[in-house]
Scaffold this motif. Structure first.
Motif, PDB file in Angstrom:
ATOM      1  N   ILE A   1      95.174 -19.706  91.425  1.00  0.00           N
ATOM      2  CA  ILE A   1      94.328 -20.842  91.047  1.00  0.00           C
ATOM      3  C   ILE A   1      93.232 -20.470  90.048  1.00  0.00           C
ATOM      4  O   ILE A   1      92.977 -21.241  89.110  1.00  0.00           O
ATOM      5  CB  ILE A   1      93.722 -21.498  92.308  1.00  0.00           C
ATOM      6  N   PRO A   2      92.541 -19.324  90.182  1.00  0.00           N
ATOM      7  CA  PRO A   2      91.496 -19.010  89.195  1.00  0.00           C
ATOM      8  C   PRO A   2      91.988 -19.020  87.754  1.00  0.00           C
ATOM      9  O   PRO A   2      91.232 -19.368  86.838  1.00  0.00           O
ATOM     10  CB  PRO A   2      91.025 -17.609  89.618  1.00  0.00           C
ATOM     11  N   LEU A   3      93.271 -18.668  87.533  1.00  0.00           N
ATOM     12  CA  LEU A   3      93.806 -18.656  86.173  1.00  0.00           C
ATOM     13  C   LEU A   3      94.039 -20.069  85.637  1.00  0.00           C
ATOM     14  O   LEU A   3      94.266 -20.247  84.436  1.00  0.00           O
ATOM     15  CB  LEU A   3      95.114 -17.862  86.133  1.00  0.00           C
ATOM     16  N   MET A   4      93.965 -21.085  86.506  1.00  0.00           N
ATOM     17  CA  MET A   4      94.084 -22.474  86.066  1.00  0.00           C
ATOM     18  C   MET A   4      92.746 -23.057  85.638  1.00  0.00           C
ATOM     19  O   MET A   4      92.697 -24.089  84.955  1.00  0.00           O
ATOM     20  CB  MET A   4      94.665 -23.338  87.193  1.00  0.00           C
ATOM     21  N   LEU A   5      91.663 -22.428  86.050  1.00  0.00           N
ATOM     22  CA  LEU A   5      90.339 -23.010  85.838  1.00  0.00           C
ATOM     23  C   LEU A   5      89.962 -23.194  84.368  1.00  0.00           C
ATOM     24  O   LEU A   5      89.323 -24.196  84.029  1.00  0.00           O
ATOM     25  CB  LEU A   5      89.278 -22.179  86.562  1.00  0.00           C
ATOM     26  N   PRO A   6      90.303 -22.257  83.457  1.00  0.00           N
ATOM     27  CA  PRO A   6      89.945 -22.504  82.049  1.00  0.00           C
ATOM     28  C   PRO A   6      90.503 -23.823  81.514  1.00  0.00           C
ATOM     29  O   PRO A   6      89.821 -24.526  80.763  1.00  0.00           O
ATOM     30  CB  PRO A   6      90.554 -21.298  81.324  1.00  0.00           C
ATOM     31  N   PHE A   7      91.737 -24.169  81.912  1.00  0.00           N
ATOM     32  CA  PHE A   7      92.319 -25.442  81.474  1.00  0.00           C
ATOM     33  C   PHE A   7      91.479 -26.620  81.943  1.00  0.00           C
ATOM     34  O   PHE A   7      91.291 -27.593  81.223  1.00  0.00           O
ATOM     35  CB  PHE A   7      93.747 -25.568  82.026  1.00  0.00           C
ATOM     36  N   GLY A   8      90.955 -26.515  83.159  1.00  0.00           N
ATOM     37  CA  GLY A   8      90.183 -27.620  83.724  1.00  0.00           C
ATOM     38  C   GLY A   8      88.749 -27.683  83.265  1.00  0.00           C
ATOM     39  O   GLY A   8      88.073 -28.692  83.499  1.00  0.00           O
ATOM     40  N   LEU A   9      88.264 -26.623  82.609  1.00  0.00           N
ATOM     41  CA  LEU A   9      86.849 -26.573  82.251  1.00  0.00           C
ATOM     42  C   LEU A   9      86.567 -26.532  80.748  1.00  0.00           C
ATOM     43  O   LEU A   9      85.494 -26.970  80.306  1.00  0.00           O
ATOM     44  CB  LEU A   9      86.197 -25.348  82.900  1.00  0.00           C
ATOM     45  N   LEU A  10      87.506 -26.021  79.955  1.00  0.00           N
ATOM     46  CA  LEU A  10      87.205 -25.766  78.547  1.00  0.00           C
ATOM     47  C   LEU A  10      86.953 -27.030  77.738  1.00  0.00           C
ATOM     48  O   LEU A  10      86.174 -27.012  76.778  1.00  0.00           O
ATOM     49  CB  LEU A  10      88.313 -24.939  77.902  1.00  0.00           C
ATOM     50  N   ASP A  11      87.626 -28.148  78.084  1.00  0.00           N
ATOM     51  CA  ASP A  11      87.380 -29.396  77.354  1.00  0.00           C
ATOM     52  C   ASP A  11      85.918 -29.813  77.447  1.00  0.00           C
ATOM     53  O   ASP A  11      85.376 -30.436  76.529  1.00  0.00           O
ATOM     54  CB  ASP A  11      88.271 -30.523  77.895  1.00  0.00           C
ATOM     55  N   THR A  12      85.281 -29.467  78.573  1.00  0.00           N
ATOM     56  CA  THR A  12      83.873 -29.804  78.751  1.00  0.00           C
ATOM     57  C   THR A  12      83.010 -29.060  77.747  1.00  0.00           C
ATOM     58  O   THR A  12      82.026 -29.601  77.227  1.00  0.00           O
ATOM     59  CB  THR A  12      83.415 -29.459  80.180  1.00  0.00           C
ATOM     60  N   LEU A  13      83.375 -27.814  77.437  1.00  0.00           N
ATOM     61  CA  LEU A  13      82.580 -27.000  76.523  1.00  0.00           C
ATOM     62  C   LEU A  13      82.911 -27.277  75.058  1.00  0.00           C
ATOM     63  O   LEU A  13      82.045 -27.161  74.185  1.00  0.00           O
ATOM     64  CB  LEU A  13      82.795 -25.516  76.825  1.00  0.00           C
ATOM     65  N   THR A  14      84.164 -27.636  74.774  1.00  0.00           N
ATOM     66  CA  THR A  14      84.587 -27.801  73.384  1.00  0.00           C
ATOM     67  C   THR A  14      84.610 -29.247  72.911  1.00  0.00           C
ATOM     68  O   THR A  14      84.725 -29.503  71.720  1.00  0.00           O
ATOM     69  CB  THR A  14      85.992 -27.207  73.182  1.00  0.00           C
ATOM     70  N   SER A  15      84.492 -30.193  73.846  1.00  0.00           N
ATOM     71  CA  SER A  15      84.621 -31.598  73.461  1.00  0.00           C
ATOM     72  C   SER A  15      83.540 -32.485  74.073  1.00  0.00           C
ATOM     73  O   SER A  15      82.676 -32.995  73.374  1.00  0.00           O
ATOM     74  CB  SER A  15      86.009 -32.124  73.846  1.00  0.00           C
ATOM     75  N   THR A  16      83.566 -32.658  75.376  1.00  0.00           N
ATOM     76  CA  THR A  16      82.676 -33.650  75.990  1.00  0.00           C
ATOM     77  C   THR A  16      81.230 -33.179  76.078  1.00  0.00           C
ATOM     78  O   THR A  16      80.320 -34.006  76.095  1.00  0.00           O
ATOM     79  CB  THR A  16      83.148 -34.001  77.415  1.00  0.00           C
TER      80      THR A  16
END
Length: 234
Positions: free
Chosen positions: A193-208
């Protein structure tokens, strides 16, 4: 070129070859270790896809069309089935956060999160569409209400998932998906599961740039993983 210079150059070549040999050896040891650890992941699972599917179907039958009622039913069923000494659950049904990932947007309630498993309710009353992501975990998307469509490259017809059905996404595969208005699902993932976290979090840093959502997502996920580690649940 003097004999001393030739000797120095030969020494440098041997040193470079030795350095690359060491790097390759470390790399292969790392790969072997990762493969060994990956082979152990199934021994850490507590939940299982069949049980989660049955719980989802019973929630639909108990509260047809009532998403909140389904969530209450799911949580009660899980609490009764899995003792707190075996599995930690998040009972706070008001703890919803936005989730932006792969171009899709919805909200999620984290029921369980550990190193090898997570269980969430995800959806949106508005509808959304995006990329599933390419993950190190198998994903089981149990539709509670609404409808989801999906397709993989090369498919000429869409896959259609309705309440009571499961959209299974094996690890290391990806699809395009669309959730129609009012679609919510009980999503179960098993793997790293930890390896899935970047997918779930990166849009927040790069977009929203929705930093409060980033903080709460990291806080809730980290808290639940730690709570489970403290009882030996990996």
């Amino acid at each position: 070129m003097t004999s001393k210079t030739k000797t120095t150059q030969a020494g440098r070549r041997r040193s470079a070859l030795s350095s690359w040999g060491t790097r390759l050896a470390v790399f292969f040891v790392f790969l072997a270790t990762c493969g060994w650890i990956d082979s152990l992941r199934s021994s850490f699972y507590i939940l299982d896809p069949t049980t989660i599917h049955e719980i989802a179907k019973s929630a639909i039958a108990a509260s047809p069309g009532d998403t909140r009622g389904m969530i209450t039913h799911i949580l009660a069923n899980l609490t009764e089935t899995y003792p707190a000494s075996q599995l930690r659950l998040n009972p706070d049904v008001s703890e919803w956060v936005f989730n932006n990932a792969g171009g899709a947007m919805g909200a999620m309630y984290v029921i369980h999160a550990s190193i090898t498993e997570y269980l969430i309710v995800f959806g949106t009353p508005l509808g959304t569409e995006g990329h599933t992501g390419l993950h190190t975990a198998d994903d089981y998307f149990n539709i509670l209400v609404g409808e989801q469509w999906a397709f993989a490259p090369g498919a000429l017809e869409m896959e259609r998932y309705t309440p009571g059905t499961v959209h299974f996404l094996p690890r290391f595969t990806a699809k395009q998906y669309k959730m129609h208005e009012g679609c919510f699902a009980l999503e179960y993932a098993r793997g790293w599961i930890p390896l899935m976290l970047p997918f779930g979090l990166l849009d927040t840093l790069t977009s929203t740039l929705d930093i409060p959502t980033f903080y709460h997502t990291a806080r809730i996920t980290g808290r639940e993983m730690i709570r489970n580690l403290l009882i030996g649940k990996i």
